[in-house]
Design an enzyme around this catalytic site. Structure first.
Site, PDB file in Angstrom:
ATOM      1  N   THR A 123      -1.595   9.313  13.111  1.00  0.00           N
ATOM      2  CA  THR A 123      -2.952   8.873  12.742  1.00  0.00           C
ATOM      3  C   THR A 123      -3.694   8.289  13.938  1.00  0.00           C
ATOM      4  OG1 THR A 123      -2.075   8.309  10.572  1.00  0.00           O
ATOM      5  CG2 THR A 123      -4.227   7.399  11.134  1.00  0.00           C
ATOM      6  N   ILE A 155       0.317   2.352  13.335  1.00  0.00           N
ATOM      7  CA  ILE A 155       1.647   2.934  13.538  1.00  0.00           C
ATOM      8  C   ILE A 155       2.752   1.918  13.201  1.00  0.00           C
ATOM      9  CG2 ILE A 155       3.152   4.200  15.133  1.00  0.00           C
ATOM     10  CD1 ILE A 155       0.406   5.568  14.341  1.00  0.00           C
ATOM     11  N   ARG A 269       9.279 -17.390 -20.610  1.00  0.00           N
ATOM     12  CA  ARG A 269       7.960 -18.001 -20.770  1.00  0.00           C
ATOM     13  C   ARG A 269       7.609 -18.083 -22.253  1.00  0.00           C
ATOM     14  NH1 ARG A 269       4.579 -21.397 -18.146  1.00  0.00           N
ATOM     15  NH2 ARG A 269       2.371 -20.911 -18.568  1.00  0.00           N
ATOM     16  N   GLY A 341      -1.092 -16.712 -14.677  1.00  0.00           N
ATOM     17  CA  GLY A 341      -1.486 -17.376 -13.423  1.00  0.00           C
ATOM     18  C   GLY A 341      -0.388 -17.334 -12.382  1.00  0.00           C
ATOM     19  N   GLU A 364       1.059   8.060   4.420  1.00  0.00           N
ATOM     20  CA  GLU A 364       1.711   9.388   4.419  1.00  0.00           C
ATOM     21  C   GLU A 364       0.980  10.373   3.506  1.00  0.00           C
ATOM     22  OE1 GLU A 364       5.906   9.722   4.936  1.00  0.00           O
ATOM     23  OE2 GLU A 364       6.065   7.672   5.696  1.00  0.00           O
TER      24      GLU A 364
HETATM   25  C1  LIG Z   1       0.221  -0.071   6.703  1.00  0.00           C
HETATM   26  C2  LIG Z   1       0.045   1.332   7.207  1.00  0.00           C
HETATM   27  C3  LIG Z   1       1.081   1.963   7.878  1.00  0.00           C
HETATM   28  C4  LIG Z   1       0.897   3.251   8.398  1.00  0.00           C
HETATM   29  N1  LIG Z   1       1.901   3.828   9.149  1.00  0.00           N
HETATM   30  C5  LIG Z   1       1.631   4.984   9.814  1.00  0.00           C
HETATM   31  C6  LIG Z   1       2.577   5.523  10.761  1.00  0.00           C
HETATM   32  O1  LIG Z   1       3.667   4.976  10.959  1.00  0.00           O
HETATM   33  N2  LIG Z   1       2.231   6.662  11.437  1.00  0.00           N
HETATM   34  C7  LIG Z   1       1.046   7.293  11.249  1.00  0.00           C
HETATM   35  O2  LIG Z   1       0.793   8.296  11.907  1.00  0.00           O
HETATM   36  N3  LIG Z   1       0.135   6.824  10.336  1.00  0.00           N
HETATM   37  C8  LIG Z   1       0.401   5.678   9.641  1.00  0.00           C
HETATM   38  N4  LIG Z   1      -0.528   5.178   8.745  1.00  0.00           N
HETATM   39  C9  LIG Z   1      -1.782   5.887   8.563  1.00  0.00           C
HETATM   40  C10 LIG Z   1      -1.947   6.522   7.183  1.00  0.00           C
HETATM   41  O3  LIG Z   1      -1.094   7.625   7.050  1.00  0.00           O
HETATM   42  C11 LIG Z   1      -3.446   6.868   7.035  1.00  0.00           C
HETATM   43  O4  LIG Z   1      -4.129   5.644   6.875  1.00  0.00           O
HETATM   44  C12 LIG Z   1      -3.723   7.808   5.886  1.00  0.00           C
HETATM   45  O5  LIG Z   1      -3.179   9.080   6.120  1.00  0.00           O
HETATM   46  C13 LIG Z   1      -5.224   7.938   5.615  1.00  0.00           C
HETATM   47  O6  LIG Z   1      -5.917   8.219   6.786  1.00  0.00           O
HETATM   48  P1  LIG Z   1      -7.214   7.330   7.152  1.00  0.00           P
HETATM   49  O7  LIG Z   1      -6.828   5.901   7.050  1.00  0.00           O
HETATM   50  O8  LIG Z   1      -7.751   7.813   8.432  1.00  0.00           O
HETATM   51  O9  LIG Z   1      -8.247   7.608   5.991  1.00  0.00           O
HETATM   52  P2  LIG Z   1      -9.324   8.845   5.956  1.00  0.00           P
HETATM   53  O10 LIG Z   1      -8.632  10.105   6.315  1.00  0.00           O
HETATM   54  O11 LIG Z   1     -10.486   8.415   6.764  1.00  0.00           O
HETATM   55  O12 LIG Z   1      -9.687   8.860   4.433  1.00  0.00           O
HETATM   56  C14 LIG Z   1     -10.673   7.967   3.855  1.00  0.00           C
HETATM   57  C15 LIG Z   1     -10.869   8.415   2.390  1.00  0.00           C
HETATM   58  O13 LIG Z   1     -11.437   9.741   2.361  1.00  0.00           O
HETATM   59  C16 LIG Z   1     -10.625  10.560   1.545  1.00  0.00           C
HETATM   60  N5  LIG Z   1     -10.661  11.936   2.049  1.00  0.00           N
HETATM   61  C17 LIG Z   1     -10.474  12.348   3.327  1.00  0.00           C
HETATM   62  N6  LIG Z   1     -10.569  13.677   3.394  1.00  0.00           N
HETATM   63  C18 LIG Z   1     -10.835  14.126   2.142  1.00  0.00           C
HETATM   64  C19 LIG Z   1     -11.030  15.419   1.558  1.00  0.00           C
HETATM   65  N7  LIG Z   1     -10.995  16.548   2.298  1.00  0.00           N
HETATM   66  N8  LIG Z   1     -11.271  15.490   0.229  1.00  0.00           N
HETATM   67  C20 LIG Z   1     -11.301  14.367  -0.522  1.00  0.00           C
HETATM   68  N9  LIG Z   1     -11.117  13.121  -0.035  1.00  0.00           N
HETATM   69  C21 LIG Z   1     -10.880  13.002   1.285  1.00  0.00           C
HETATM   70  C22 LIG Z   1      -9.222   9.963   1.640  1.00  0.00           C
HETATM   71  O14 LIG Z   1      -8.386  10.388   0.567  1.00  0.00           O
HETATM   72  C23 LIG Z   1      -9.546   8.486   1.601  1.00  0.00           C
HETATM   73  O15 LIG Z   1      -9.747   8.058   0.289  1.00  0.00           O
HETATM   74  C24 LIG Z   1      -0.338   3.918   8.191  1.00  0.00           C
HETATM   75  C25 LIG Z   1      -1.357   3.291   7.475  1.00  0.00           C
HETATM   76  C26 LIG Z   1      -1.203   2.004   7.009  1.00  0.00           C
HETATM   77  C27 LIG Z   1      -2.355   1.336   6.321  1.00  0.00           C
END
Ligand SMILES: Cc1cc2nc3c(=O)[nH]c(=O)nc-3n(C[C@H](O)[C@H](O)[C@H](O)COP(=O)(O)OP(=O)(O)OC[C@H]3O[C@@H](n4cnc5c(N)ncnc54)[C@H](O)[C@@H]3O)c2cc1C
Length: 382
Positions: A123, A155, A269, A341, A364
């Protein structure tokens, strides 16, 4: 589907989670502190090497064993579970599946022992769902070295004291059709040009490590390429298909933890002169929670069974992730309601479950992405 080995492993992880993790994890969580001591004990138990062959220091089990361990850990705490999931499923499996023998020999024994953690950098700040559309990180060959520039967002396990290596997906050229060529490159911790940011302040998974990484003229040897050049896209699709089954297992664990805690609480409870567990509305809530966790578990068992049998499992993995993350969210909301609560107080595990459930619908692959995958598998146009 469970054989004797599975049952035994599940029992030992269940005991570990109850006796070692549960008493202390709330404090780590409140302090947003990575639980090194717990991770060290998980390493000693062999959890980081569950699906790794014995020749690389692992336990020689299958991926389903990892899923069972994740489920039992997440019943008690998801920060610990995601640390294991990211280390094994995202950190070790790509090296195991696609690495050269030298790469496996170098990294896997220490990873399987939990001495070092691996991370998976896909990402980017500009996009997680839209890969490669949102990808800007590049790697160029120069004098026998890859020179990496760009950044990665969110990440997991990327900045702990024991992080050893990050697998970075980068654009390494253009294909004949104009689309980006993506490759995966292993970047050891401490490589000059790799900057690891401070930990994010997160809503949940507060005792896990999540960071942004930036690469500025970061140079690693050419042989750090993981698998074939240009196969990065296929590699992470495969990694994420498996990872979705693991996240589904983790979600089922959280959903089960909500049932466990609720069953205990409604018996102690009291309101209006009797245990709240005598009220039908409480019983129905718990019955619904149990139904969700049961069906979600069947969904991930089914996906895992197909995966282990070498059958296509993309649709089943997406379904398992979709329904189990829904189950985790719904159960966390209901369990918090059962606790009244006290459910809103951080000293009770359900408060943690509530905060930890949401990310399961995002990480993921978001729930929307899972629906897209299912629709494509049904033959609907992309
Ligand atoms: C705590 C945490 C740990 C993570 N760990 C890792 C890691 O180890 N390695 C790694 O690579 N990534 C990691 N991630 C990243 C994670 O996989 C991404 O946040 C996730 O895939 C979503 O990508 P984004 O945040 O860019 O959201 P976006 O892709 O910007 O999506 C925003 C919204 O738009 C929607 N959307 C996007 N495209 C479409 C479409 N074509 N049709 C309909 N809806 C759509 C999405 O579903 C979402 O609701 C992590 C994230 C978090 C928060």
């Amino acid at each position: 589907m469970l054989n004797d080995e599975h049952v035994e492993l599940r029992k030992s992880v269940e005991e570990f989670a109850r006796e070692v993790v549960a008493p202390v994890i709330g404090d780590y969580y409140e302090r947003c502190e990575f639980p090194y001591d717990i991770v060290r004990k998980m390493g000693a138990m062999g959890l980081f090497g569950l699906p790794v062959p014995e020749e690389y220091g692992g336990m020689g089990g299958d991926y389903f064993v990892l899923c069972l361990a994740l489920e039992e850990l997440a019943r008690v705490d998801s920060s610990v579970a995601i640390t294991l999931e990211a280390a094994v499923s995202l950190g070790e499996m790509p090296i195991l599946r696609f690495g050269t023998d030298a790469q496996k020999q170098r990294w896997l024994p220490k990873m399987a022992a939990g001495e070092i953690l691996g991370a998976f950098g896909l990402t980017e700040p500009g996009g997680g769902s839209d890969v490669p559309g949102g990808m800007r990180t590049t790697a160029v060959l120069d004098g026998g070295e890859w020179v990496i520039n760009g950044s990665k967002a969110f990440i997991t396990n990327s900045g702990t004291d024991i992080t050893g290596v990050v697998a970075v997906a980068a654009i390494t050229g253009r294909r004949q059709d104009g689309r980006p060529e993506i490759s995966t490159i292993l970047v050891p911790s401490g490589t000059p040009g790799l900057t690891v940011s401070e930990k994010y302040s997160k809503v949940g998974w507060s005792a896990s490590d999540t960071r942004e990484l930036s690469f500025t003229g970061c140079r690693v040897p050419e042989e750090n390429l993981l698998g074939e050049r240009g196969r990065g896209y296929a590699q992470f699709l495969q990694t994420l298909d498996e990872g979705r089954v693991a996240i589904a297992a983790l979600s089922v664990g959280l959903a089960q933890g909500c049932v466990d805690e609720s069953l205990r609480y409604v018996r102690e409870r009291r309101a209006f002169g009797q245990e709240i567990g005598r009220y039908q509305s409480m019983q129905f809530k718990i019955a619904d929670m149990e139904a969700r966790v049961h069906t979600a578990r069947l969904a991930y068992y089914h996906a895992a069974e197909r995966m282990l049998a070498g059958l296509p499992f993309k649709k089943e993995a997406a379904i398992a992730k979709l329904v189990s993350s829904n189950a985790a969210m719904d159960n966390a909301r209901d369990a918090t309601q059962v606790f009244g609560g006290y459910g809103f107080m951080n000293e009770f595990p359900v408060g943690r479950f509530y905060r930890d459930a949401k990310i399961l619908e995002i990480g993921e692959g978001t729930s929307e992405v899972q629906r897209m995958l299912i629709a494509r598998e049904l033959g609907l146009p992309a």
